[in-house]
Design an enzyme around this catalytic site. Structure first.
Site, PDB file in Angstrom:
ATOM      1  N   HIS A 191      12.990  -8.303   3.836  1.00  0.00           N
ATOM      2  CA  HIS A 191      11.967  -7.995   4.834  1.00  0.00           C
ATOM      3  C   HIS A 191      12.435  -8.475   6.203  1.00  0.00           C
ATOM      4  O   HIS A 191      13.331  -9.308   6.311  1.00  0.00           O
ATOM      5  CB  HIS A 191      10.629  -8.665   4.493  1.00  0.00           C
ATOM      6  CG  HIS A 191       9.859  -7.956   3.418  1.00  0.00           C
ATOM      7  ND1 HIS A 191      10.066  -8.201   2.082  1.00  0.00           N
ATOM      8  CD2 HIS A 191       8.899  -6.996   3.491  1.00  0.00           C
ATOM      9  CE1 HIS A 191       9.258  -7.417   1.368  1.00  0.00           C
ATOM     10  NE2 HIS A 191       8.534  -6.677   2.198  1.00  0.00           N
ATOM     11  N   GLY A 218       4.793 -10.557  -1.682  1.00  0.00           N
ATOM     12  CA  GLY A 218       3.745 -10.322  -2.688  1.00  0.00           C
ATOM     13  C   GLY A 218       4.169  -9.234  -3.666  1.00  0.00           C
ATOM     14  O   GLY A 218       3.849  -9.288  -4.853  1.00  0.00           O
ATOM     15  N   PHE A 242       0.815  -1.217   0.000  1.00  0.00           N
ATOM     16  CA  PHE A 242       0.000   0.000   0.000  1.00  0.00           C
ATOM     17  C   PHE A 242       0.844   1.262   0.000  1.00  0.00           C
ATOM     18  O   PHE A 242       0.359   2.310   0.397  1.00  0.00           O
ATOM     19  CB  PHE A 242      -0.956  -0.005   1.206  1.00  0.00           C
ATOM     20  CG  PHE A 242      -2.207  -0.779   0.968  1.00  0.00           C
ATOM     21  CD1 PHE A 242      -3.164  -0.322   0.071  1.00  0.00           C
ATOM     22  CD2 PHE A 242      -2.453  -1.971   1.628  1.00  0.00           C
ATOM     23  CE1 PHE A 242      -4.335  -1.038  -0.159  1.00  0.00           C
ATOM     24  CE2 PHE A 242      -3.613  -2.697   1.409  1.00  0.00           C
ATOM     25  CZ  PHE A 242      -4.556  -2.232   0.509  1.00  0.00           C
ATOM     26  N   LYS A 284       8.483 -12.036   8.836  1.00  0.00           N
ATOM     27  CA  LYS A 284       7.561 -12.161   7.685  1.00  0.00           C
ATOM     28  C   LYS A 284       7.371 -13.628   7.326  1.00  0.00           C
ATOM     29  O   LYS A 284       8.344 -14.368   7.172  1.00  0.00           O
ATOM     30  CB  LYS A 284       8.099 -11.368   6.488  1.00  0.00           C
ATOM     31  CG  LYS A 284       7.143 -11.357   5.307  1.00  0.00           C
ATOM     32  CD  LYS A 284       7.550 -10.347   4.256  1.00  0.00           C
ATOM     33  CE  LYS A 284       6.706 -10.444   2.994  1.00  0.00           C
ATOM     34  NZ  LYS A 284       5.289 -10.148   3.213  1.00  0.00           N
TER      35      LYS A 284
HETATM   36  N1  LIG Z   1      -0.095  -4.592   1.799  1.00  0.00           N
HETATM   37  C1  LIG Z   1       0.840  -3.963   2.527  1.00  0.00           C
HETATM   38  O1  LIG Z   1       1.200  -2.799   2.272  1.00  0.00           O
HETATM   39  C2  LIG Z   1       1.434  -4.691   3.688  1.00  0.00           C
HETATM   40  C3  LIG Z   1       2.288  -4.034   4.584  1.00  0.00           C
HETATM   41  C4  LIG Z   1       2.750  -4.748   5.705  1.00  0.00           C
HETATM   42  C5  LIG Z   1       2.374  -6.067   5.891  1.00  0.00           C
HETATM   43  N2  LIG Z   1       1.577  -6.681   4.971  1.00  0.00           N
HETATM   44  C6  LIG Z   1       1.060  -8.031   5.150  1.00  0.00           C
HETATM   45  O2  LIG Z   1      -0.042  -7.934   6.053  1.00  0.00           O
HETATM   46  C7  LIG Z   1      -0.131  -9.092   6.863  1.00  0.00           C
HETATM   47  C8  LIG Z   1      -0.074  -8.678   8.346  1.00  0.00           C
HETATM   48  O3  LIG Z   1       1.132  -8.016   8.599  1.00  0.00           O
HETATM   49  P1  LIG Z   1       1.507  -7.537  10.084  1.00  0.00           P
HETATM   50  O4  LIG Z   1       2.862  -6.938   9.949  1.00  0.00           O
HETATM   51  O5  LIG Z   1       0.402  -6.774  10.712  1.00  0.00           O
HETATM   52  O6  LIG Z   1       1.632  -8.975  10.797  1.00  0.00           O
HETATM   53  P2  LIG Z   1       1.455  -9.339  12.355  1.00  0.00           P
HETATM   54  O7  LIG Z   1       2.029  -8.259  13.200  1.00  0.00           O
HETATM   55  O8  LIG Z   1       1.951 -10.736  12.507  1.00  0.00           O
HETATM   56  O9  LIG Z   1      -0.125  -9.298  12.560  1.00  0.00           O
HETATM   57  C9  LIG Z   1      -1.017 -10.269  12.063  1.00  0.00           C
HETATM   58  C10 LIG Z   1      -2.144 -10.333  13.070  1.00  0.00           C
HETATM   59  O10 LIG Z   1      -3.202 -11.103  12.543  1.00  0.00           O
HETATM   60  C11 LIG Z   1      -3.756 -11.807  13.629  1.00  0.00           C
HETATM   61  N3  LIG Z   1      -4.574 -12.919  13.182  1.00  0.00           N
HETATM   62  C12 LIG Z   1      -4.202 -14.155  12.781  1.00  0.00           C
HETATM   63  N4  LIG Z   1      -5.281 -14.875  12.430  1.00  0.00           N
HETATM   64  C13 LIG Z   1      -6.359 -14.065  12.613  1.00  0.00           C
HETATM   65  C14 LIG Z   1      -7.752 -14.226  12.444  1.00  0.00           C
HETATM   66  N5  LIG Z   1      -8.282 -15.390  11.996  1.00  0.00           N
HETATM   67  N6  LIG Z   1      -8.575 -13.189  12.738  1.00  0.00           N
HETATM   68  C15 LIG Z   1      -8.084 -12.023  13.200  1.00  0.00           C
HETATM   69  N7  LIG Z   1      -6.761 -11.811  13.394  1.00  0.00           N
HETATM   70  C16 LIG Z   1      -5.922 -12.821  13.097  1.00  0.00           C
HETATM   71  C17 LIG Z   1      -2.544 -12.244  14.439  1.00  0.00           C
HETATM   72  O11 LIG Z   1      -2.914 -12.604  15.750  1.00  0.00           O
HETATM   73  P3  LIG Z   1      -2.019 -13.705  16.549  1.00  0.00           P
HETATM   74  O12 LIG Z   1      -0.635 -13.126  16.636  1.00  0.00           O
HETATM   75  O13 LIG Z   1      -2.729 -13.814  17.845  1.00  0.00           O
HETATM   76  O14 LIG Z   1      -2.062 -14.942  15.709  1.00  0.00           O
HETATM   77  C18 LIG Z   1      -1.719 -10.956  14.399  1.00  0.00           C
HETATM   78  O15 LIG Z   1      -2.073 -10.090  15.457  1.00  0.00           O
HETATM   79  C19 LIG Z   1       1.028 -10.001   6.398  1.00  0.00           C
HETATM   80  O16 LIG Z   1       0.521 -10.878   5.421  1.00  0.00           O
HETATM   81  C20 LIG Z   1       2.016  -9.028   5.773  1.00  0.00           C
HETATM   82  O17 LIG Z   1       2.824  -9.638   4.776  1.00  0.00           O
HETATM   83  C21 LIG Z   1       1.111  -6.013   3.887  1.00  0.00           C
END
Ligand SMILES: NC(=O)c1ccc[n+]([C@@H]2O[C@H](COP(=O)([O-])OP(=O)(O)OC[C@H]3O[C@@H](n4cnc5c(N)ncnc54)[C@H](OP(=O)(O)O)[C@@H]3O)[C@@H](O)[C@H]2O)c1
Length: 232
Positions: A138, A148, A106, A142
């Site tokens: 990263h 992606g 994003f 990750k």
């Molecule tokens: N598009 C973009 O610009 C962008 C930027 C950064 C990251 N991302 C992607 O976004 C995703 C999340 O990144 P992040 O850095 O926030 O990761 P993160 O800190 O690991 O957060 C993921 C969260 O999702 C929760 N979760 C897991 N299963 C769930 C469910 N069924 N319902 C609700 N919550 C749930 C986890 O909880 P628990 O820890 O309790 O399991 C955790 O708190 C990854 O796939 C990453 O690659 C994308």
């Protein structure tokens, strides 16, 4: 806007804080504690939410999207690592006349980088003396590799120059928010084009902008549709 946050990790927390700063309200925050198989995404819990922003994990995102689409909540997701389910999700959106905007990245800068990289790939056609490669870095936590964004870059570049493969090397180290580098290595010279995200804040700002843009639309969109009115 009343926003439902699905996933309360690094991105979910950043998006919530920024949304409140910008005058939106957080309707509900759905974390992993009671959402196995998407079961917390009910009509009662989501009733009144105008848009949902989903940042979870590759193994949770598809079920979450299925539930949100079935409830007719316009949804923005940045979760990566689920592209194989895209045709099924697209069909569901079509059936339900709902809206989804998905993007592996994003940041506005990454999309300007992608445009420039495509132009470079066009210019390098017919120059086999240059070897092509992509490196993405990263943070160590990750889950998916390649990123992606690197896969999107590779897909777009091979469309510009099918004679090349643009092999991806993934590096997982420290706290790097996200770096992508395209290199053309010639016998006596090197061309590199890099995008370096210095803070996750850039992703949160883009996801929020997408959530402000999506309600009122139907269908499946990417961040590029929003930024440039096109999907490449
Ligand atoms: N598009 C973009 O610009 C962008 C930027 C950064 C990251 N991302 C992607 O976004 C995703 C999340 O990144 P992040 O850095 O926030 O990761 P993160 O800190 O690991 O957060 C993921 C969260 O999702 C929760 N979760 C897991 N299963 C769930 C469910 N069924 N319902 C609700 N919550 C749930 C986890 O909880 P628990 O820890 O309790 O399991 C955790 O708190 C990854 O796939 C990453 O690659 C994308």
């Amino acid at each position: 806007m009343r926003i439902a946050i699905v996933g309360n990790g690094k991105m979910g927390k950043l998006v919530s804080a920024l949304a409140v700063e910008r005058g939106h309200s957080i309707h509900t925050v759905v974390d992993s504690s009671d959402n196995e198989g998407g079961r917390a995404l009910t009509r009662e819990r989501l009733s009144g939410a105008e848009v949902a922003i989903e940042f979870t994990r590759p193994d949770a995102v598809v079920t979450n999207l299925e539930r949100l689409i079935a409830l007719g909540i316009p949804t923005v997701t940045g979760t990566t690592g689920w592209t194989e389910a895209l045709p099924r999700i697209s069909a569901l959106l079509e059936e339900q006349k709902s809206a989804l905007l998905h993007a592996p990245n994003f940041s506005v800068g990454v999309h300007l980088f992608l445009h420039t990289a495509r132009e470079l790939a066009r210019r390098c056609r017919g120059h086999p003396e240059f070897d092509d490669s992509i490196v993405e870095e990263h943070h160590a936590a990750k889950l998916d590799a390649p990123s992606g964004t690197a896969l999107l870059l590779q897909r777009q570049l091979t469309a510009e120059d099918p004679s090349r493969r643009f092999p991806i090397t993934s590096v997982r180290v420290g706290a790097v928010p996200g770096t992508h580098t395209l290199t053309y290595n010639g016998p006596y010279e090197t061309i590199t084009l890099s995008h370096v995200a210095r803070s996750r804040q850039t992703f949160a700002a883009g996801a929020l902008a997408a959530a402000e843009w999506l309600p009122g639309r139907t269908g499946i969109f990417t961040f590029e549709d929003m930024l440039f009115g096109e999907t490449v």
